[in-house]
Design an enzyme around this catalytic site. Structure first.
Site, PDB file in Angstrom:
ATOM      1  N   TYR A 133       0.788  -1.221   0.000  1.00 40.26           N
ATOM      2  CA  TYR A 133       0.000   0.000   0.000  1.00 40.26           C
ATOM      3  C   TYR A 133       0.825   1.278   0.000  1.00 40.26           C
ATOM      4  O   TYR A 133       0.303   2.343  -0.287  1.00 40.26           O
ATOM      5  CB  TYR A 133      -0.946   0.002   1.211  1.00 40.26           C
ATOM      6  CG  TYR A 133      -1.827  -1.222   1.237  1.00 40.26           C
ATOM      7  CD1 TYR A 133      -2.814  -1.414   0.271  1.00 40.26           C
ATOM      8  CD2 TYR A 133      -1.651  -2.209   2.192  1.00 40.26           C
ATOM      9  CE1 TYR A 133      -3.606  -2.545   0.274  1.00 40.26           C
ATOM     10  CE2 TYR A 133      -2.443  -3.346   2.202  1.00 40.26           C
ATOM     11  CZ  TYR A 133      -3.422  -3.511   1.236  1.00 40.26           C
ATOM     12  OH  TYR A 133      -4.194  -4.635   1.235  1.00 40.26           O
ATOM     13  N   ASP A 180       3.494   2.367  -1.942  1.00 43.28           N
ATOM     14  CA  ASP A 180       3.708   2.966  -3.260  1.00 43.28           C
ATOM     15  C   ASP A 180       2.405   3.482  -3.853  1.00 43.28           C
ATOM     16  O   ASP A 180       2.317   4.630  -4.305  1.00 43.28           O
ATOM     17  CB  ASP A 180       4.327   1.938  -4.215  1.00 43.28           C
ATOM     18  CG  ASP A 180       5.605   1.323  -3.671  1.00 43.28           C
ATOM     19  OD1 ASP A 180       5.504   0.559  -2.700  1.00 43.28           O
ATOM     20  OD2 ASP A 180       6.672   1.613  -4.202  1.00 43.28           O
ATOM     21  N   TYR A 201       4.838  -4.330   9.618  1.00 40.98           N
ATOM     22  CA  TYR A 201       5.157  -5.539   8.875  1.00 40.98           C
ATOM     23  C   TYR A 201       5.131  -6.731   9.823  1.00 40.98           C
ATOM     24  O   TYR A 201       5.173  -6.560  11.054  1.00 40.98           O
ATOM     25  CB  TYR A 201       6.540  -5.413   8.217  1.00 40.98           C
ATOM     26  CG  TYR A 201       6.662  -4.269   7.253  1.00 40.98           C
ATOM     27  CD1 TYR A 201       5.959  -4.268   6.052  1.00 40.98           C
ATOM     28  CD2 TYR A 201       7.489  -3.187   7.540  1.00 40.98           C
ATOM     29  CE1 TYR A 201       6.079  -3.218   5.159  1.00 40.98           C
ATOM     30  CE2 TYR A 201       7.618  -2.126   6.653  1.00 40.98           C
ATOM     31  CZ  TYR A 201       6.908  -2.143   5.461  1.00 40.98           C
ATOM     32  OH  TYR A 201       7.025  -1.094   4.586  1.00 40.98           O
ATOM     33  N   ARG A 260       4.341   2.215   9.159  1.00 44.49           N
ATOM     34  CA  ARG A 260       5.373   1.504   8.413  1.00 44.49           C
ATOM     35  C   ARG A 260       5.536   2.138   7.039  1.00 44.49           C
ATOM     36  O   ARG A 260       4.678   2.889   6.571  1.00 44.49           O
ATOM     37  CB  ARG A 260       4.997   0.030   8.265  1.00 44.49           C
ATOM     38  CG  ARG A 260       3.923  -0.212   7.233  1.00 44.49           C
ATOM     39  CD  ARG A 260       3.545  -1.672   7.103  1.00 44.49           C
ATOM     40  NE  ARG A 260       2.903  -1.921   5.812  1.00 44.49           N
ATOM     41  CZ  ARG A 260       2.128  -2.959   5.554  1.00 44.49           C
ATOM     42  NH1 ARG A 260       1.862  -3.846   6.500  1.00 44.49           N
ATOM     43  NH2 ARG A 260       1.608  -3.124   4.353  1.00 44.49           N
ATOM     44  N   GLY A 261       6.645   1.792   6.361  1.00 46.06           N
ATOM     45  CA  GLY A 261       6.819   2.195   4.974  1.00 46.06           C
ATOM     46  C   GLY A 261       6.919   3.691   4.813  1.00 46.06           C
ATOM     47  O   GLY A 261       7.559   4.381   5.600  1.00 46.06           O
ATOM     48  N   GLU A 262       6.240   4.227   3.792  1.00 44.62           N
ATOM     49  CA  GLU A 262       6.364   5.651   3.494  1.00 44.62           C
ATOM     50  C   GLU A 262       5.054   6.420   3.606  1.00 44.62           C
ATOM     51  O   GLU A 262       5.009   7.483   4.218  1.00 44.62           O
ATOM     52  CB  GLU A 262       6.941   5.856   2.085  1.00 44.62           C
ATOM     53  CG  GLU A 262       7.159   7.321   1.745  1.00 44.62           C
ATOM     54  CD  GLU A 262       8.067   7.534   0.542  1.00 44.62           C
ATOM     55  OE1 GLU A 262       7.859   8.512  -0.183  1.00 44.62           O
ATOM     56  OE2 GLU A 262       8.982   6.719   0.339  1.00 44.62           O
ATOM     57  N   ASP A 263       3.966   5.910   3.043  1.00 45.72           N
ATOM     58  CA  ASP A 263       2.723   6.681   3.050  1.00 45.72           C
ATOM     59  C   ASP A 263       2.237   6.927   4.477  1.00 45.72           C
ATOM     60  O   ASP A 263       1.988   8.076   4.869  1.00 45.72           O
ATOM     61  CB  ASP A 263       1.641   5.969   2.233  1.00 45.72           C
ATOM     62  CG  ASP A 263       0.338   6.754   2.226  1.00 45.72           C
ATOM     63  OD1 ASP A 263       0.348   7.901   1.715  1.00 45.72           O
ATOM     64  OD2 ASP A 263      -0.665   6.252   2.735  1.00 45.72           O
ATOM     65  N   SER A 264       2.100   5.874   5.276  1.00 43.44           N
ATOM     66  CA  SER A 264       1.625   6.078   6.644  1.00 43.44           C
ATOM     67  C   SER A 264       2.658   6.835   7.484  1.00 43.44           C
ATOM     68  O   SER A 264       2.298   7.535   8.437  1.00 43.44           O
ATOM     69  CB  SER A 264       1.290   4.734   7.297  1.00 43.44           C
ATOM     70  OG  SER A 264       2.421   3.892   7.365  1.00 43.44           O
TER      71      SER A 264
END
Length: 364
Positions: free
Chosen positions: A18, A20, A184, A257-261
């Site tokens: 989700y 990207d 994750y 996590r990641g970039e968007d959130s």
């Protein structure tokens, strides 16, 4: 508005479920709503867009939602035209047929490689750099989101911060901690659950489906919800983007996590704990350290140590997680105040969509 910049194409390959597609979908919506652009969003995995935008049908090759034209990006595509601005999200590599269409255009498009967000200083040096194609009459520009005016800004819709302020003022006081858990499956969730169970203050933990819920179910029996000591663990449905923003706004602590959130948690101006996407040879830890250096620079020593320890523990390092989490909770109010100041500073800069529009205008 310059007519030659009216049409934009955004290409997205879904790598991280989700992150990207979340960034590309938010950007596409904002370019339409706030900048009047006509946007085609090419996505190789429409099923991953559906939870973020329930209005779409993943079986359709072409459709529209929120004013964005959405196309399925198959192995190769037949595009009758190239756009005036072409965004290659996260080095996803444009299809050869589309590159040929770009090269054949009388007026060559402004070609952008939208890079991943990083706080590392080298990204600011590389922001805006041109890279001529080795065989075609095309030039690609590297565009780095970032945390200072030397980079390309962060995704932020007009009115987002004022909407958040109004929403948070309406949130009633409570005696327990509200926590959102988006992670994750490699996160030390068992250690976190044990820490929450033994805390003096009760908590309610909201867990979306997929990897976060799977990680919880490795440690708790059945499908939930669960009462685990002082913690109430509640599965929730996957939330569309705007609803997820509100979950971040109302929570006292956000695990993201990641970039968007990661970006949305910063706009929430609440204490957050980031699980960074793991990379080979622990390259992600360099990226994590670079962010912490910037983010904690305006904090007091105790607050900065609490944030550093918790981020490090959550990403598999020392110290022991229960100790780090308790220290983080103990300094939650001071961390929240520092977060608000950090958010206000970021909000004074151009947002990513505006920075892209301005950058491309200068390249015509």
């Amino acid at each position: 508005m310059a007519a030659m910049q009216l049409h934009w194409d955004i290409f997205c390959r879904v790598i991280d479920n989700y992150g990207d597609i979340g960034i590309c979908w938010r950007l596409a919506r904002q370019l339409v709503a706030e900048h009047g652009r006509h946007v085609r969003l090419w996505v190789d995995d429409l099923a991953s867009l559906r939870p973020l935008c329930p209005a779409i049908d993943p079986s359709l090759g072409a459709q529209s939602a929120h004013g964005v034209e959405i196309r399925h990006w198959a192995q190769d595509i037949a595009a009758e035209r190239s756009a005036d601005v072409v965004i290659e999200a996260f080095a996803c590599e444009l299809p050869n047929s589309y590159l040929r269409t770009m090269a054949a255009a009388t007026r060559k498009p402004c070609w952008i490689n939208l890079e991943y967000l990083t706080a590392e200083s080298w990204a600011e040096d590389c922001h805006g750099m041109a890279s001529p194609h080795p065989t075609l009459p095309l030039t690609k520009y590297f565009f780095f989101p970032g945390f200072t005016t030397k980079a390309g800004g962060l995704l932020r819709e007009a009115g987002l911060l004022s909407d958040r302020e109004r929403y948070q003022k309406q949130t009633p006081p409570r005696d327990h901690l509200e926590i959102s858990l988006f992670c994750y499956d490699t996160a030390p969730v068992g250690d976190l659950l044990a820490a929450l169970a033994n805390m003096a203050q009760p908590s309610v933990v909201h867990v979306p489906p997929g990897k976060p819920l799977a990680a919880v179910m490795q440690h708790l029996p059945g499908p939930g919800p669960w009462q685990h000591g002082k913690a109430r663990i509640e599965p929730i449905p996957f939330l569309p983007l705007d609803d997820y923003d509100r979950l971040l706004w109302q929570s006292d602590i956000n695990f993201i996590r990641g970039e968007d959130s990661f970006v949305r948690a910063q706009w929430a101006a609440k204490p957050f704990i980031w699980q960074i996407y793991q990379q080979d040879e622990d390259a992600h830890l360099v990226k994590l350290s670079a962010f912490l250096d910037r983010y904690c620079a305006g904090m007091g020593g105790e607050q900065a140590q609490a944030v550093n320890d918790m981020f490090t523990a959550w990403n598999g390092g020392e110290p022991e997680l229960a100790q780090a989490f308790q220290h983080f909770v103990d300094h939650r109010q001071a961390i929240a105040e520092a977060n608000h100041a950090w958010c206000e500073d970021l909000g004074s800069q151009d947002d990513l969509a505006t920075a892209l529009v301005n950058f491309c205008a200068a390249k015509v």
